[in-house]
Design an enzyme around this catalytic site. Structure first.
Site, PDB file in Angstrom:
ATOM      1  N   SER A   1       0.813  -1.216   0.000  1.00 49.05           N
ATOM      2  CA  SER A   1       0.000   0.000   0.000  1.00 49.05           C
ATOM      3  C   SER A   1       0.850   1.271   0.000  1.00 49.05           C
ATOM      4  O   SER A   1       1.503   1.583  -0.993  1.00 49.05           O
ATOM      5  CB  SER A   1      -0.959  -0.049   1.199  1.00 49.05           C
ATOM      6  OG  SER A   1      -1.958   0.918   1.082  1.00 49.05           O
TER       7      SER A   1
ATOM      8  N   ASP B   1      10.344   5.690  -9.982  1.00 46.53           N
ATOM      9  CA  ASP B   1       9.948   6.376 -11.207  1.00 46.53           C
ATOM     10  C   ASP B   1      10.741   7.671 -11.426  1.00 46.53           C
ATOM     11  O   ASP B   1      11.025   8.040 -12.571  1.00 46.53           O
ATOM     12  CB  ASP B   1       8.453   6.691 -11.173  1.00 46.53           C
ATOM     13  CG  ASP B   1       7.593   5.450 -11.351  1.00 46.53           C
ATOM     14  OD1 ASP B   1       8.128   4.433 -11.843  1.00 46.53           O
ATOM     15  OD2 ASP B   1       6.407   5.491 -10.993  1.00 46.53           O
TER      16      ASP B   1
ATOM     17  N   LYS C   1      -0.809  -4.455  -3.100  1.00 43.40           N
ATOM     18  CA  LYS C   1      -2.103  -3.923  -2.641  1.00 43.40           C
ATOM     19  C   LYS C   1      -2.226  -2.485  -3.144  1.00 43.40           C
ATOM     20  O   LYS C   1      -1.709  -1.555  -2.557  1.00 43.40           O
ATOM     21  CB  LYS C   1      -2.161  -3.987  -1.112  1.00 43.40           C
ATOM     22  CG  LYS C   1      -3.311  -3.223  -0.443  1.00 43.40           C
ATOM     23  CD  LYS C   1      -4.674  -3.771  -0.776  1.00 43.40           C
ATOM     24  CE  LYS C   1      -5.738  -3.240   0.194  1.00 43.40           C
ATOM     25  NZ  LYS C   1      -6.001  -1.800   0.092  1.00 43.40           N
TER      26      LYS C   1
END
Length: 701
Positions: free
Chosen positions: A470, A481, A495
């Site tokens: 999460s 990224d 998740k």
């Protein structure tokens, strides 16, 4: 239901020939019937799922068949209670459940459950009548096996076929208990008390229990995180959310007849104890250091939780079947305590590592969860405690100590506050988006952004594992990224969905309404975050993680958003991976970890278990010897004294670790993964001259 569900069984139920009464102990008048409000609630649930759920599935004929399959598999996953004739009879409803639910009818669900309840009651009463005469005499020298996973097996076609299945199951149960050292008298007493307790709990079931079970078979078709909470379950849920956690700090779930450890609460007693692991099965619970062990196989989950929960400072003992072991039992002593915010708080340490040419000081920040003291925050307390505030303080301290790089350890971090995940990212990157959220109405929100200049701009690594979920995945994905730092470890949990509570007239519906996406456009759902440099796998990804659920929402992509690229890490990775591979190929700890996981995987892949006592004892002896050889090989390579025998090794592994008193310290000597991460960071810094020194540029898409 898990895709790879390994069938686990009631330890010892024997089916004798059925009498003239079709279902034995329970009479027809004992059948449970729907309450007046169940029909209306079922219509409400169908309506809200179709209107609000992210998945946008319609309750039609195809879902009716899926619901039929899911409900029957939920009731009887081992295909051991129902007969083939029962299943044939139930097929009349296979394509009609959708129409019934829309009409507010749930009688089919109750009819199927009542048959299951009667079959189960008959099994229990039959075995109890057998146990009254003494423990059955089994031939443990006979070479025969018990199929472990019956998920795809045929339903028993006849009473004689069912008799044979239950004979093997009872024999397996008795053998398992014999292998723990129990006498026949002790086994007979334990099984008698176990099944008497189960008979009692069958009688305590009510219509709300059946309705909740039926409705949750429907919600699981949408995704594994949506579920219906009956008024009783909602009361327990609200209590657990509003009160301080007192107990062992473990999230439990049911798998077949066993209570299984799903995950550990960071900083809780079980987490600090270190002897309880995810996927361990709890078979008995004892109070205090010497109290009687109460067998809990087949118990309701909330009853098991009530037995484990207790006042801070008291002790509880758990008898478990460790995941990946040989089926033997382990007793763990845990001192209950409140799971305090300070026990979950970020902590730091510094260590020195060399790349062969230079020595670097590396700072490590361990973050068990993404926390915030909401109550203090709402009352505008200027000193409220939060992840970001604590990490910012630790960063300042580490910079003053002159660290050359920082490792942020998110292993076992199951998530928490999305706000904190966003604000934490803000400490390491300049202004820019952190996560995208797509809602059920297709709208995409990009409001979660980094809004300040980075506080720390030096070399950074994020350490993750299969239990990083999460909010952890949002942070790690953003760092990856942006090419802001290395991500090292194992594929994370996956998740990537958001749930909200939808009120009903009776109870509430927890429903998945949104999905997380990285700034690259990749979802964190199902696939999680893939590390730049992988570490040895310590947790079985087949059984732990979002991908282990049949109904998990899939991975997908949306449009990327413009974001900066800080460093050219791609060119560094081949050298970093090469150095890492060379080190860990001969490192004694890593050799041990890889071989240990291989042994666990081989046992998890077994299809059958032997019912021959000598063969089982030999299997255990072989496994113990393999573990001893692995451990001694590791110890000798590290210059440590080897263990004389397996008993000495086992004793060292089961030493009392119940002490409490704050977070566990960050220690390298007992954490080879963190130790290797330090060497990777040293290599990373040493190769830093290859990193472009130009300011970050916005990536082109």
């Amino acid at each position: 239901m898990l895709t790879n569900r390994i069938a686990t069984f009631f330890s010892g139920l024997l089916l004798t020939a059925l009498t003239a009464l079709p279902f034995g102990a329970l009479a027809a008048e004992d059948a449970l019937q729907p309450e007046d409000d169940h029909g209306g609630t079922a219509r409400e649930i169908v309506g809200k799922l179709e209107m609000l759920h992210y998945n946008k599935l319609k309750v039609g004929d195809e879902m009716s068949a899926d619901l039929w399959d899911e409900y029957i598999d939920t009731l009887d996953p081992t295909r051991s209670y129902f007969l083939a004739s029962d299943i044939a009879e139930f097929r009349q409803w296979r394509d009609k459940l959708d129409d019934q639910l829309r009409a507010g009818q749930v009688t089919a669900g109750f009819n199927i459950y009542n048959r299951y309840r009667l079959r189960m009651s008959d099994r229990l009463e039959n075995i109890l009548s057998q146990l009254e005469k003494g423990l059955p005499k089994f031939d443990f020298t006979r070479d025969e096996n018990l199929l472990l996973d019956r998920e795809d097996s045929a339903w028993p076609a006849s009473i004689s076929e069912a008799d044979e299945l239950w004979r093997k199951r009872l024999k397996s149960s008795v053998l398992n208990l014999r292998l723990t050292g129990k006498t026949d008298e002790e086994i007979q007493d334990l099984l008698t008390r176990r099944y008497q307790g189960q008979v009692k709990r069958i009688g305590q079931q009510n219509s709300d229990d059946v309705f909740e079970l039926y409705m949750n078979s429907l919600t699981r078709l949408y995704d594994p995180h949506s579920n219906y909470l009956s008024p009783r379950s909602l009361e327990n849920f609200n209590m657990s959310m509003s009160l301080s956690l007192e107990g062992i700090g473990a999230v439990l779930q049911m798998e077949d007849e066993y209570t299984k450890v799903a995950r550990l609460v960071a900083g809780g007693p079980a987490d600090r104890n270190g002897k309880v692991k995810p996927n361990d099965k709890i078979v008995a619970v004892g109070q205090d250091k010497e109290g009687e062990m109460v067998d809990v196989v087949g118990w309701r989950l909330d009853d098991v939780v009530d037995l484990i929960r207790g006042s801070a400072g008291t002790y509880v003992r758990l008898e478990t079947i460790p995941a990946g072991g040989d089926g033997s039992h382990r007793t763990v002593l845990i001192k209950r305590s409140k799971v305090k915010l300070e026990d979950q708080a970020a902590k730091k340490a510094t260590f020195e590592f060399s790349d062969g040419d230079q020595t670097f000081k590396i700072g490590v920040i361990n973050l068990p969860t993404f926390y915030i003291d909401f109550e203090a925050y709402r009352r505008r307390d200027p000193n409220y405690k939060s992840t970001t505030r604590d990490v910012a303080r630790l960063l300042n301290e580490l910079k003053e100590e002159g660290v050359d790089g920082i490792i942020l350890d998110l292993r076992n971090n199951g998530g928490g506050s999305l706000q904190e995940a966003t604000m934490l990212t803000d400490l390491f990157i300049d202004q820019g988006p952190v996560v995208q959220i797509r809602h059920a109405n297709e709208q995409i929100s990009r409001h979660n952004r980094s809004r300040s200049r980075a506080m720390y701009r030096g070399p950074l690594m994020v350490l993750i594992n299969r239990l990083s979920a999460s909010a952890s995945e949002i942070f790690a994905g953003a760092i990856q990224d942006y090419n802001r730092g290395l991500v090292v470890g194992n594929q994370s949990f996956g998740k990537g969905t958001v749930q909200t509570m939808a009120p009903l007239k009776e109870g509430q519906l927890k429903i998945t309404q949104s999905k997380f996406y990285r700034v690259s456009g990749d979802s964190t759902q199902h696939a999680g975050v893939t590390p730049d440099i992988p570490m040895p796998q310590l947790i079985d990804a087949e059984s732990v993680g979002e991908s282990a659920y049949d109904s998990a929402l899939p991975w997908d992509r949306i449009h990327a958003v413009p974001h900066a690229k800080y460093f050219n890490l791609k060119d560094l990775l081949p050298d970093l991976i090469s150095k890492h591979t060379q080190r860990t190929a001969v490192d004694p700890d890593f050799v041990f970890l890889r071989e240990h996981f291989r042994l666990d995987s081989e046992r998890a892949d077994r299809k059958f278990v032997s019912l021959n006592e000598m063969a089982r004892e030999q299997e255990r002896e072989d496994l113990n010897q393999q573990m001893l050889v692995l451990e001694n090989r590791r110890r000798i390579a590290k210059g440590l004294e080897p263990y004389e025998n397996f008993e000495a090794y086992e004793k060292s592994e089961s030493e009392d670790t119940t002490a409490i008193g704050g977070p566990v310290e960050i220690k390298l000597e007992s954490d080879p993964i963190l130790n290797e991460a330090g060497y990777i960071m040293a290599d990373f810094i040493g190769l830093s001259e290859k990193i472009a020194k130009t300011p970050p540029q916005v990536a082109n898409f």
